[in-house]
Design an enzyme around this catalytic site. Structure first.
Site, PDB file in Angstrom:
ATOM      1  N   GLU A 262      25.711  18.931  34.926  1.00  0.00           N
ATOM      2  CA  GLU A 262      26.427  18.082  33.960  1.00  0.00           C
ATOM      3  C   GLU A 262      27.151  18.906  32.896  1.00  0.00           C
ATOM      4  O   GLU A 262      26.814  18.829  31.713  1.00  0.00           O
ATOM      5  CB  GLU A 262      25.482  17.059  33.337  1.00  0.00           C
ATOM      6  CG  GLU A 262      24.110  17.579  33.045  1.00  0.00           C
ATOM      7  CD  GLU A 262      23.134  16.520  32.612  1.00  0.00           C
ATOM      8  OE1 GLU A 262      22.986  15.524  33.335  1.00  0.00           O
ATOM      9  OE2 GLU A 262      22.502  16.709  31.563  1.00  0.00           O
ATOM     10  N   PRO A 263      28.163  19.641  33.314  1.00  0.00           N
ATOM     11  CA  PRO A 263      28.948  20.393  32.339  1.00  0.00           C
ATOM     12  C   PRO A 263      29.879  19.477  31.552  1.00  0.00           C
ATOM     13  O   PRO A 263      30.428  18.522  32.097  1.00  0.00           O
ATOM     14  CB  PRO A 263      29.765  21.361  33.211  1.00  0.00           C
ATOM     15  CG  PRO A 263      29.877  20.665  34.531  1.00  0.00           C
ATOM     16  CD  PRO A 263      28.659  19.812  34.695  1.00  0.00           C
ATOM     17  N   GLY A 264      30.031  19.748  30.261  1.00  0.00           N
ATOM     18  CA  GLY A 264      30.988  19.001  29.446  1.00  0.00           C
ATOM     19  C   GLY A 264      32.114  19.934  29.035  1.00  0.00           C
ATOM     20  O   GLY A 264      33.265  19.794  29.433  1.00  0.00           O
ATOM     21  N   ARG A 301      33.571  22.150  14.322  1.00  0.00           N
ATOM     22  CA  ARG A 301      32.845  23.274  14.926  1.00  0.00           C
ATOM     23  C   ARG A 301      32.854  24.549  14.070  1.00  0.00           C
ATOM     24  O   ARG A 301      31.826  25.191  13.924  1.00  0.00           O
ATOM     25  CB  ARG A 301      33.373  23.554  16.331  1.00  0.00           C
ATOM     26  CG  ARG A 301      33.271  22.323  17.252  1.00  0.00           C
ATOM     27  CD  ARG A 301      33.541  22.638  18.702  1.00  0.00           C
ATOM     28  NE  ARG A 301      32.463  23.419  19.268  1.00  0.00           N
ATOM     29  CZ  ARG A 301      32.479  24.714  19.438  1.00  0.00           C
ATOM     30  NH1 ARG A 301      33.541  25.412  19.100  1.00  0.00           N
ATOM     31  NH2 ARG A 301      31.444  25.330  19.938  1.00  0.00           N
ATOM     32  N   CYS A 331      37.100  17.994   0.609  1.00  0.00           N
ATOM     33  CA  CYS A 331      36.517  18.552  -0.613  1.00  0.00           C
ATOM     34  C   CYS A 331      35.227  19.300  -0.341  1.00  0.00           C
ATOM     35  O   CYS A 331      34.142  18.892  -0.785  1.00  0.00           O
ATOM     36  CB  CYS A 331      36.284  17.428  -1.620  1.00  0.00           C
ATOM     37  SG  CYS A 331      37.842  16.827  -2.232  1.00  0.00           S
ATOM     38  N   GLU A 332      35.322  20.347   0.405  1.00  0.00           N
ATOM     39  CA  GLU A 332      34.184  21.234   0.663  1.00  0.00           C
ATOM     40  C   GLU A 332      34.747  22.628   0.886  1.00  0.00           C
ATOM     41  O   GLU A 332      35.754  22.783   1.597  1.00  0.00           O
ATOM     42  CB  GLU A 332      33.439  20.823   1.941  1.00  0.00           C
ATOM     43  CG  GLU A 332      32.833  19.459   1.878  1.00  0.00           C
ATOM     44  CD  GLU A 332      31.449  19.379   2.502  1.00  0.00           C
ATOM     45  OE1 GLU A 332      30.796  20.421   2.681  1.00  0.00           O
ATOM     46  OE2 GLU A 332      31.039  18.256   2.780  1.00  0.00           O
ATOM     47  N   TYR A 360      34.197  18.646  22.091  1.00  0.00           N
ATOM     48  CA  TYR A 360      33.509  18.485  20.818  1.00  0.00           C
ATOM     49  C   TYR A 360      34.491  18.613  19.644  1.00  0.00           C
ATOM     50  O   TYR A 360      34.147  19.139  18.595  1.00  0.00           O
ATOM     51  CB  TYR A 360      32.346  19.491  20.701  1.00  0.00           C
ATOM     52  CG  TYR A 360      31.406  19.402  21.876  1.00  0.00           C
ATOM     53  CD1 TYR A 360      30.578  18.294  22.041  1.00  0.00           C
ATOM     54  CD2 TYR A 360      31.365  20.402  22.850  1.00  0.00           C
ATOM     55  CE1 TYR A 360      29.733  18.187  23.131  1.00  0.00           C
ATOM     56  CE2 TYR A 360      30.527  20.300  23.955  1.00  0.00           C
ATOM     57  CZ  TYR A 360      29.713  19.191  24.084  1.00  0.00           C
ATOM     58  OH  TYR A 360      28.877  19.080  25.175  1.00  0.00           O
TER      59      TYR A 360
HETATM   60  N1  LLP Z   1      23.716  17.595  29.344  1.00  0.00           N
HETATM   61  C1  LLP Z   1      22.994  17.367  28.250  1.00  0.00           C
HETATM   62  C2  LLP Z   1      21.711  16.670  28.363  1.00  0.00           C
HETATM   63  C3  LLP Z   1      23.470  17.783  27.001  1.00  0.00           C
HETATM   64  O1  LLP Z   1      22.752  17.573  25.911  1.00  0.00           O
HETATM   65  C4  LLP Z   1      24.727  18.430  26.911  1.00  0.00           C
HETATM   66  C5  LLP Z   1      25.262  18.862  25.628  1.00  0.00           C
HETATM   67  C6  LLP Z   1      25.464  18.637  28.101  1.00  0.00           C
HETATM   68  C7  LLP Z   1      24.915  18.214  29.299  1.00  0.00           C
HETATM   69  C8  LLP Z   1      26.802  19.298  28.113  1.00  0.00           C
HETATM   70  O2  LLP Z   1      26.772  20.596  27.619  1.00  0.00           O
HETATM   71  P1  LLP Z   1      28.070  21.512  27.757  1.00  0.00           P
HETATM   72  O3  LLP Z   1      28.321  21.747  29.212  1.00  0.00           O
HETATM   73  O4  LLP Z   1      29.183  20.787  27.134  1.00  0.00           O
HETATM   74  O5  LLP Z   1      27.740  22.778  27.031  1.00  0.00           O
HETATM   75  N2  LLP Z   1      28.644  20.073  19.708  1.00  0.00           N
HETATM   76  C9  LLP Z   1      28.283  21.352  20.293  1.00  0.00           C
HETATM   77  C10 LLP Z   1      27.737  21.216  21.683  1.00  0.00           C
HETATM   78  C11 LLP Z   1      26.559  20.282  21.735  1.00  0.00           C
HETATM   79  C12 LLP Z   1      26.096  20.058  23.131  1.00  0.00           C
HETATM   80  C13 LLP Z   1      25.124  18.937  23.210  1.00  0.00           C
HETATM   81  N3  LLP Z   1      24.665  18.677  24.519  1.00  0.00           N
HETATM   82  C14 LLP Z   1      29.496  22.265  20.252  1.00  0.00           C
HETATM   83  O6  LLP Z   1      30.539  21.853  19.773  1.00  0.00           O
HETATM   84  O7  LLP Z   1      29.416  23.426  20.676  1.00  0.00           O
END
Ligand code: LLP
Length: 406
Positions: A262-264, A301, A331-332, A360
């Site tokens: 599950e890559p995002g 980020r 304002c930070e 993100y």
């Molecule tokens: N699966 C689960 C259960 C997760 O919690 C996450 C991300 C992913 C998959 C996807 O992860 P990815 O492939 O995108 O790294 N806001 C942070 C990243 C938080 C990720 C939270 N969970 C940032 O901007 O770096």
């Protein structure tokens, strides 16, 4: 940063003229390319795009058309995924600390539920006796680009520890829940294949204790280069190594097992930029600030994780480089998009393009200081279309007329 090939100075200026600034722009070609690269590197896996990274419906649509499913974390993510046309079987829900309402809502949608606390499992068992369920485990091996995004170890709120698994099985048995999936996600922004494999091995070692498994989900977290000195991961090598380990374990298991990932970030990060306009150039005794009409409320980020995002300014100004601090109107003092960049100073009215903003970025944007969230534009070759309008005052300030007490 080099200008992205799909959004050079002329195109950026035209979009800024048409829609105003700031806006996020996404390349549908890059989205497709990354989705397909994943499918090619993991030909036997089910890829579930983690939609928390970017849930714009047009992004979801592009990902869906490329054949990926989705990983969700909230009932509304599930609802949106269904609206965009993902089939129930293509959706997994991995909520953390779900309320009873969350569990009921997701159960109603009929998608696979992945749970990571004994309490959630018990409550889900009472709500949906006899249902299929997946368990998220936390096997202490974690990693990521910042402590906030590491999701393993006993200080992390995620996952069931190995010593909790016997009780998890007992709760499942009591409610006739069938444990059909095992899941882990060790963190976000991982570049080392060895670390990923080090975490995968103990996950695969658990299979023998779960006779009804249909899938194993090894999570996401695939790193993407942000800094000039970072290199992309060798996705094909990741695919070969992970698939090989998984296949060997599946053979030992002896029943059909599906590998899930599950890559995002990997799907959307590089396919997105944030475009802002310089409003104010300001020199202090120590710094040169490039003030823009975007900031931490649109891309948090850098402020939250001290993340580096590449920056370009249009048009190119022929002057000596200075150390620039790109900031916004919030304002930070932590309101920074980029720090200490040796670049020629842009002029007020110039455009600032912040790269690697597809993941993100908008997803974590807020209304802080009563600022609108930006517009979003999808670019496809020579075409572009608005895929989310900029918000207005009424979108930000939802007033309810309250009767005054007598
Ligand atoms: N699966 C689960 C259960 C997760 O919690 C996450 C991300 C992913 C998959 C996807 O992860 P990815 O492939 O995108 O790294 N806001 C942070 C990243 C938080 C990720 C939270 N969970 C940032 O901007 O770096």
């Amino acid at each position: 940063m080099k200008a992205p090939s799909w959004l050079g100075p002329r195109r950026a200026a035209a979009l800024a003229e048409r829609f105003g600034t700031p806006f996020y722009a996404y390349s549908s070609r890059l989205l497709r390319a990354r989705s397909r690269a994943l499918a090619k590197a993991f030909p036997s896996a089910a890829i579930r795009y983690a939609m928390k990274a970017n849930a714009n419906p047009a992004v979801l649509e592009a990902v869906r058309r490329a054949g990926l499913g989705v990983d969700t974390v909230s009932p509304w993510e599930v609802l949106l995924a269904r609206e965009v046309g993902f089939r129930k079987k293509q959706i997994i829900y991995s909520g953390n600390m779900p309320s009873d309402d969350d569990l009921a809502a997701v159960h109603r949608e009929g998608v696979m539920i992945n749970l990571d606390a004994l309490s959630s499992l018990r409550r889900y068992g009472r709500l949906a006796p006899g249902a299929k369920v997946s368990l998220r485990v936390n096997l202490d091996v974690g990693g990521g680009h910042h402590p906030h995004v590491i999701t393993a170890g006993s200080e992390s709120k995620f996952g069931l520890a190995p010593e909790e698994l016997p009780e998890a099985r007992a709760i499942a048995a009591e409610h006739k829940l069938r444990i059909v999936g095992l899941h882990q996600h060790i963190g976000s922004g991982i570049f080392e294949l060895d670390l990923f494999l080090e975490a995968l091995d103990p996950l695969l070692a658990l299979l023998v204790d779960f006779p009804d498994l249909e899938f194993v989900d090894a999570g996401g977290g695939f790193g993407v280069p942000y800094r000039p000195d970072e290199r992309p991961i060798d996705l094909e090598a990741w695919g070969r190594a992970i698939t090989e380990r998984f296949d060997a374990a599946a053979r030992r298991y002896g029943r059909p097992l599906q590998l899930m990932l599950e890559p995002g970030r990997y799907v959307v990060c590089e396919a997105g930029v944030l475009v802002a306009r310089v409003t104010t150039v300001k020199r202090t005794r120590d710094r040169v600030f490039v003030g823009t009409d975007s900031g931490m409320h649109h891309l948090i980020r850098p402020a939250l994780y001290q993340s580096y995002h590449p920056v370009a300014t249009y048009p190119l100004r022929e002057r000596a480089a200075e150390r620039l601090f790109f900031t916004g109107p919030i304002c930070e003092s932590g309101d920074l998009l980029a720090e200490e960049r040796a670049m020629p100073l842009p002029e007020e009215g110039d455009l600032v393009v912040v790269g690697n903003a597809g993941a993100y970025g908008f997803a974590m944007a807020s209304h802080y200081n009563l600022r609108a969230r930006p517009a979003e534009v999808m670019v496809d070759g020579d075409d572009w279309r608005l895929v989310r309008a900029r918000e207005g005052y009424r979108d930000v300030v939802r007033r309810r007329d309250v009767k005054r007490a007598k």
